[in-house]
Design a protein around this motif. Structure first.
Motif, PDB file in Angstrom:
ATOM      1  N   THR A   1      70.604  60.573  67.432  1.00 38.52           N
ATOM      2  CA  THR A   1      72.143  60.003  67.810  1.00 38.52           C
ATOM      3  C   THR A   1      72.172  59.788  69.310  1.00 38.52           C
ATOM      4  N   ARG A   2      71.525  60.871  69.894  1.00 32.76           N
ATOM      5  CA  ARG A   2      71.619  60.755  71.634  1.00 32.76           C
ATOM      6  C   ARG A   2      70.648  59.719  72.240  1.00 32.76           C
ATOM      7  N   LEU A   3      69.611  59.329  71.467  1.00 32.87           N
ATOM      8  CA  LEU A   3      68.970  58.149  72.046  1.00 32.87           C
ATOM      9  C   LEU A   3      69.451  56.920  71.886  1.00 32.87           C
ATOM     10  N   LYS A   4      70.251  56.649  70.885  1.00 33.19           N
ATOM     11  CA  LYS A   4      71.093  55.502  70.760  1.00 33.19           C
ATOM     12  C   LYS A   4      72.000  55.274  72.079  1.00 33.19           C
ATOM     13  N   GLU A   5      72.661  56.728  72.330  1.00 30.80           N
ATOM     14  CA  GLU A   5      73.824  56.612  73.241  1.00 30.80           C
ATOM     15  C   GLU A   5      73.139  56.298  74.763  1.00 30.80           C
ATOM     16  N   LEU A   6      71.891  56.884  74.851  1.00 32.80           N
ATOM     17  CA  LEU A   6      71.396  56.909  76.136  1.00 32.80           C
ATOM     18  C   LEU A   6      70.935  55.487  76.308  1.00 32.80           C
ATOM     19  N   LYS A   7      70.484  54.887  75.448  1.00 34.56           N
ATOM     20  CA  LYS A   7      70.013  53.209  75.618  1.00 34.56           C
ATOM     21  C   LYS A   7      71.257  52.502  76.151  1.00 34.56           C
ATOM     22  N   ALA A   8      72.574  52.928  75.478  1.00 40.28           N
ATOM     23  CA  ALA A   8      73.595  52.312  75.741  1.00 40.28           C
ATOM     24  C   ALA A   8      74.043  52.358  77.214  1.00 40.28           C
ATOM     25  N   LEU A   9      74.030  53.674  77.613  1.00 40.81           N
ATOM     26  CA  LEU A   9      74.023  54.218  79.037  1.00 40.81           C
ATOM     27  C   LEU A   9      73.250  53.402  79.955  1.00 40.81           C
ATOM     28  N   GLY A  10      71.897  52.686  79.706  1.00 39.38           N
ATOM     29  CA  GLY A  10      71.211  51.896  80.746  1.00 39.38           C
ATOM     30  C   GLY A  10      70.228  52.893  81.323  1.00 39.38           C
TER      31      GLY A  10
ATOM     32  N   LEU B   1      56.909  63.531  68.675  1.00 38.55           N
ATOM     33  CA  LEU B   1      56.215  62.066  68.363  1.00 38.55           C
ATOM     34  C   LEU B   1      57.023  61.358  67.211  1.00 38.55           C
ATOM     35  N   GLU B   2      57.659  62.034  66.356  1.00 39.91           N
ATOM     36  CA  GLU B   2      58.430  61.679  65.238  1.00 39.91           C
ATOM     37  C   GLU B   2      59.818  61.351  65.811  1.00 39.91           C
ATOM     38  N   ALA B   3      60.244  61.607  66.820  1.00 40.92           N
ATOM     39  CA  ALA B   3      61.512  61.173  67.636  1.00 40.92           C
ATOM     40  C   ALA B   3      61.284  59.825  68.254  1.00 40.92           C
ATOM     41  N   GLY B   4      60.128  59.907  68.929  1.00 37.10           N
ATOM     42  CA  GLY B   4      59.558  58.602  69.528  1.00 37.10           C
ATOM     43  C   GLY B   4      59.181  57.566  68.569  1.00 37.10           C
ATOM     44  N   ARG B   5      58.590  57.901  67.418  1.00 43.32           N
ATOM     45  CA  ARG B   5      58.426  56.737  66.360  1.00 43.32           C
ATOM     46  C   ARG B   5      59.444  56.017  66.181  1.00 43.32           C
ATOM     47  N   ASN B   6      60.759  56.758  65.837  1.00 42.47           N
ATOM     48  CA  ASN B   6      61.958  56.162  65.514  1.00 42.47           C
ATOM     49  C   ASN B   6      62.964  55.741  66.379  1.00 42.47           C
ATOM     50  N   ALA B   7      62.520  55.929  67.785  1.00 41.37           N
ATOM     51  CA  ALA B   7      63.235  55.517  68.854  1.00 41.37           C
ATOM     52  C   ALA B   7      63.423  53.919  69.354  1.00 41.37           C
ATOM     53  N   ASP B   8      64.509  53.718  69.603  1.00 39.65           N
ATOM     54  CA  ASP B   8      64.558  52.021  69.801  1.00 39.65           C
ATOM     55  C   ASP B   8      65.023  52.052  71.366  1.00 39.65           C
ATOM     56  N   VAL B   9      64.222  52.790  72.108  1.00 41.99           N
ATOM     57  CA  VAL B   9      64.200  52.745  73.625  1.00 41.99           C
ATOM     58  C   VAL B   9      62.949  53.029  74.047  1.00 41.99           C
ATOM     59  N   ALA B  10      62.451  52.613  75.273  1.00 36.30           N
ATOM     60  CA  ALA B  10      61.117  53.109  75.832  1.00 36.30           C
ATOM     61  C   ALA B  10      61.376  54.780  76.157  1.00 36.30           C
ATOM     62  N   PHE B  11      59.929  55.496  75.941  1.00 34.84           N
ATOM     63  CA  PHE B  11      59.981  56.947  75.905  1.00 34.84           C
ATOM     64  C   PHE B  11      58.702  57.383  76.473  1.00 34.84           C
ATOM     65  N   SER B  12      58.893  58.533  77.228  1.00 32.56           N
ATOM     66  CA  SER B  12      57.586  59.061  77.586  1.00 32.56           C
ATOM     67  C   SER B  12      57.814  60.585  76.939  1.00 32.56           C
ATOM     68  N   VAL B  13      56.538  61.165  77.061  1.00 30.11           N
ATOM     69  CA  VAL B  13      56.316  62.429  76.136  1.00 30.11           C
ATOM     70  C   VAL B  13      55.788  63.684  77.027  1.00 30.11           C
ATOM     71  N   ALA B  14      56.529  64.677  76.980  1.00 29.24           N
ATOM     72  CA  ALA B  14      56.066  65.789  77.813  1.00 29.24           C
ATOM     73  C   ALA B  14      56.278  67.005  77.022  1.00 29.24           C
ATOM     74  N   GLY B  15      55.149  67.805  76.973  1.00 27.02           N
ATOM     75  CA  GLY B  15      55.139  69.051  76.333  1.00 27.02           C
ATOM     76  C   GLY B  15      53.860  69.345  75.718  1.00 27.02           C
ATOM     77  N   GLY B  16      52.983  69.965  76.600  1.00 24.49           N
ATOM     78  CA  GLY B  16      51.565  70.590  76.217  1.00 24.49           C
ATOM     79  C   GLY B  16      50.683  69.226  75.958  1.00 24.49           C
ATOM     80  N   ILE B  17      50.696  68.466  76.557  1.00 28.52           N
ATOM     81  CA  ILE B  17      49.833  67.035  76.495  1.00 28.52           C
ATOM     82  C   ILE B  17      48.367  67.416  76.928  1.00 28.52           C
ATOM     83  N   ASN B  18      47.437  67.483  76.051  1.00 28.56           N
ATOM     84  CA  ASN B  18      45.961  67.543  76.649  1.00 28.56           C
ATOM     85  C   ASN B  18      45.085  66.481  75.897  1.00 28.56           C
ATOM     86  N   THR B  19      43.863  66.705  76.180  1.00 29.28           N
ATOM     87  CA  THR B  19      43.101  65.386  75.596  1.00 29.28           C
ATOM     88  C   THR B  19      42.948  65.386  74.211  1.00 29.28           C
ATOM     89  N   GLU B  20      43.265  66.269  73.525  1.00 31.26           N
ATOM     90  CA  GLU B  20      43.255  66.285  71.970  1.00 31.26           C
ATOM     91  C   GLU B  20      44.498  65.785  71.575  1.00 31.26           C
TER      92      GLU B  20
END
Length: 210
Positions: free
Chosen positions: A118-127, A151-170
């Motif tokens: 829900t929030r992703l859709k609202e944020l897209k509208a906010l620009g 990642l699941e939220a990203g796959r279903n997002a209709d807005v450009a996104f970055s991911v942060a949270g324990g990213i490593n080479t694996e």
């Protein structure tokens, strides 16, 4: 996919020392909230002066006074600032207004948001320029933490996104496969025995999967 280094060190000198080793391998330099709170916005000014060709990301995590805090970040030299996705719509709109006035980017940080869809859709509208799907250090420390929920939220997002949270080479390949435009690596770089090699390896993984 771009690579962003999140610097959660606590002094400008330490941040610049790290960047001397890793800047060639990253696209975006993020100055973490604790670093900005400790050093003030002068750290943004100093890092932008040292690396004018890099995008400098001020992780303000603004919760109120969106337009004012965005103005402060952009005038200090930031190219990008964050407002919390859980802030009031008016706060986010104010930050976006300042971003447009300066030709800069405002990113909504999704840390702590339960209903991401829900929030992703609202944020897209906010620009906002993009959203950051973010699991904070405290969440990552909890038993059973998995990056998969981001990642699941990203796959279903209709807005450009970055991911942060324990990213490593694996994990970075899965982040790119989910459609992220930016992968944010923090401790995987700044806490590595050889930060330059760590950043270089992450960059190589992106190029391999890209």
């Amino acid at each position: 996919m771009k690579l962003q280094v999140a610097i959660d060190l606590l002094s400008t000198a330490d941040a610049l020392a790290l960047l001397h080793k890793v800047a060639d391998h990253v696209d975006i330099i993020e100055l973490g909230t604790p670093l900005i709170k400790q050093q003030g916005l002068s750290v943004v000014t100093n890092v932008k002066a040292a690396y004018p060709d890099k995008l400098v990301f001020a992780d303000m995590k603004t919760m109120d006074a969106g337009e004012l805090e965005a103005e402060l970040a952009f005038k200090a030299g930031a190219d990008i600032m964050t407002v919390l996705a859980s802030a009031a719509d008016s706060t986010i709109a104010g930050a976006v207004k300042a971003g447009k006035a300066h030709g800069k980017h405002v990113v909504a940080d999704m840390i702590g948001v339960a209903d991401k869809t829900t929030r992703l859709k609202e944020l897209k509208a906010l620009g906002v320029s993009w959203v950051e799907l973010h699991a904070g250090l405290d969440e990552q420390a909890q038993a059973g933490y998995s990056i998969e929920s981001l990642l699941e939220a990203g796959r279903n997002a209709d807005v450009a996104f970055s991911v942060a949270g324990g990213i490593n080479t694996e994990r970075i390949g899965a982040v790119e496969a989910a459609g992220a435009t930016i992968a944010v690596a923090g401790a995987a770089i700044y806490a590595a025995k050889d930060p330059a090699e760590a950043a270089k390896t992450l960059r190589a993984r992106i190029e391999k999967h890209g």
